[in-house]
Design a protein around this motif. Structure first.
Motif, PDB file in Angstrom:
ATOM      1  N   ILE A  32       0.851  -1.198   0.000  1.00 50.31           N
ATOM      2  CA  ILE A  32       0.000   0.000   0.000  1.00 50.31           C
ATOM      3  C   ILE A  32       0.880   1.240   0.000  1.00 50.31           C
ATOM      4  O   ILE A  32       0.646   2.185  -0.765  1.00 50.31           O
ATOM      5  CB  ILE A  32      -0.974  -0.004   1.195  1.00 50.31           C
ATOM      6  N   PHE A  90      -8.218  -0.879  -0.462  1.00 53.03           N
ATOM      7  CA  PHE A  90      -7.147  -1.810  -0.804  1.00 53.03           C
ATOM      8  C   PHE A  90      -7.489  -3.239  -0.396  1.00 53.03           C
ATOM      9  O   PHE A  90      -8.057  -3.469   0.667  1.00 53.03           O
ATOM     10  CB  PHE A  90      -5.854  -1.415  -0.085  1.00 53.03           C
ATOM     11  N   TYR A 104      -7.262  -2.007  -5.736  1.00 54.77           N
ATOM     12  CA  TYR A 104      -7.730  -0.807  -5.046  1.00 54.77           C
ATOM     13  C   TYR A 104      -8.555   0.026  -6.015  1.00 54.77           C
ATOM     14  O   TYR A 104      -8.570  -0.212  -7.227  1.00 54.77           O
ATOM     15  CB  TYR A 104      -6.546   0.010  -4.497  1.00 54.77           C
TER      16      TYR A 104
END
Length: 152
Positions: A32, A90, A104
């Motif tokens: 992420i 996500f 995402y």
């Protein structure tokens, strides 16, 4: 007054749960963070970031169905008119210790208010670990159906 305290408590609990989850899954947080770094680099037109982060055999399927290779994407970053990118929702799909897919949603804001390239998108990014560094190997961008005809 009690409703306000309950709502505040709910927000705090959700925030704590999110922090706890991120800490319990370091791979997810790493990817992420890498994806957010890529979004920031695109906004800043940071070609050097993409030169070091995209795998040599990187391939992208864009929101219009076209494909681009590593060099095409690096050239496109320099010419980008994106002013902001919002990433959210996500989900990580681990494939191996050295490979994972991160999906995402994102919203693109551009200098020119031309959203023919679809403002609201769902993205799947395949990351691979190469020489100790996570590299972006493949990305597919799909317009969210409810915004597929955005023209703003």
């Amino acid at each position: 007054m009690n409703r306000i305290h309950l709502a505040t408590l709910g927000v705090v609990l959700v925030a704590l749960a999110s922090v706890g989850f991120a800490q319990s899954n370091p791979l997810e947080q790493t990817l992420i963070d890498a994806q957010r770094a890529a979004a920031n680099a695109e906004i800043k037109k940071d070609v050097a970031f993409f030169t070091r982060t995209l795998a040599d055999d990187y391939v992208e399927v864009d929101a219009n169905g076209g494909t681009s290779d590593r060099e095409d994407v690096i050239k496109g970053v320099a010419d980008s008119d994106i002013t902001n990118i919002l990433l959210y929702n996500f989900k990580l799909i681990p494939l191996h210790d050295t490979a994972a897919v991160l999906t995402y949603d994102r919203v693109l804001l551009r200098e020119k208010r031309d959203f023919g390239s679809r403002r609201y998108q769902h993205v799947s990014s395949t990351w691979v670990k190469d020489g100790g560094q996570w590299k972006l190997k493949f990305q597919q961008i799909t317009p969210n159906q409810w915004s597929a005809n955005d023209v703003d």
